[in-house]
Design a protein around this motif. Structure first.
Motif, PDB file in Angstrom:
ATOM      1  N   ARG A   5       0.831  -1.201   0.000  1.00  0.00           N
ATOM      2  CA  ARG A   5       0.000   0.000   0.000  1.00  0.00           C
ATOM      3  C   ARG A   5       0.868   1.255   0.000  1.00  0.00           C
ATOM      4  N   HIS A  73      -0.728   7.533   3.533  1.00  0.00           N
ATOM      5  CA  HIS A  73      -0.548   8.250   2.270  1.00  0.00           C
ATOM      6  C   HIS A  73      -1.175   9.634   2.380  1.00  0.00           C
ATOM      7  N   ARG A  82      -6.397   6.392   3.526  1.00  0.00           N
ATOM      8  CA  ARG A  82      -6.097   4.982   3.374  1.00  0.00           C
ATOM      9  C   ARG A  82      -5.980   4.684   1.880  1.00  0.00           C
ATOM     10  N   VAL A  83      -5.434   3.514   1.573  1.00  0.00           N
ATOM     11  CA  VAL A  83      -5.221   3.124   0.183  1.00  0.00           C
ATOM     12  C   VAL A  83      -6.014   1.863  -0.099  1.00  0.00           C
ATOM     13  N   ARG A  84      -6.711   1.852  -1.239  1.00  0.00           N
ATOM     14  CA  ARG A  84      -7.416   0.637  -1.640  1.00  0.00           C
ATOM     15  C   ARG A  84      -6.980   0.283  -3.055  1.00  0.00           C
ATOM     16  N   PHE A  85      -7.245  -0.947  -3.450  1.00  0.00           N
ATOM     17  CA  PHE A  85      -6.861  -1.419  -4.772  1.00  0.00           C
ATOM     18  C   PHE A  85      -8.098  -1.582  -5.630  1.00  0.00           C
ATOM     19  N   ARG A  94      -3.511   1.489  -7.280  1.00  0.00           N
ATOM     20  CA  ARG A  94      -3.779   1.997  -5.933  1.00  0.00           C
ATOM     21  C   ARG A  94      -4.623   3.264  -6.037  1.00  0.00           C
TER      22      ARG A  94
END
Length: 105
Positions: A5, A73, A82-85, A94
């Motif tokens: 991430r 981030h 937050r980071v999501r895919f 990302r």
């Protein structure tokens, strides 16, 4: 192994500890240890005796690794996210959760 991430070159903000609120660029990511080194954050000072390599000796300041859970981030406006895919055009990318913008590429 979980997907990364946070990667080298990402802008991150420190969420906790003595450097809370500072932002910097990730210079080294250690996914196996779950740690990152952030530029200008978590400075460790070592007292070095004079040696042939360093005849002057003195204080040596280096950036120490931080646990990855202590950083997040940073969006364009300087807020942590937050980071999501997501899969876009057949590629896994990302995405910042707060803004929905793509992080890489």
């Amino acid at each position: 192994m979980a997907a990364a991430r946070i990667k080298k070159g990402d802008r991150v903000i420190v969420l906790s500890g003595k450097d809370k609120g500072k932002t910097g660029t990730v210079t080294l990511a250690m996914p196996k240890d779950g740690k990152v080194v952030v530029e200008g954050v978590n400075i460790a000072t070592r007292h070095r005796k004079p040696s042939q390599a360093n005849p002057q000796g003195g204080l040596e300041r280096t950036e120490a690794p931080l646990h990855i859970s202590k950083v997040a981030h940073v969006t364009a406006d300087g807020k942590p996210t937050r980071v999501r895919f997501e899969v876009k055009d057949g590629k896994k990318v990302r995405v910042a959760v707060k803004s929905g913008e793509k992080i890489d590429g």
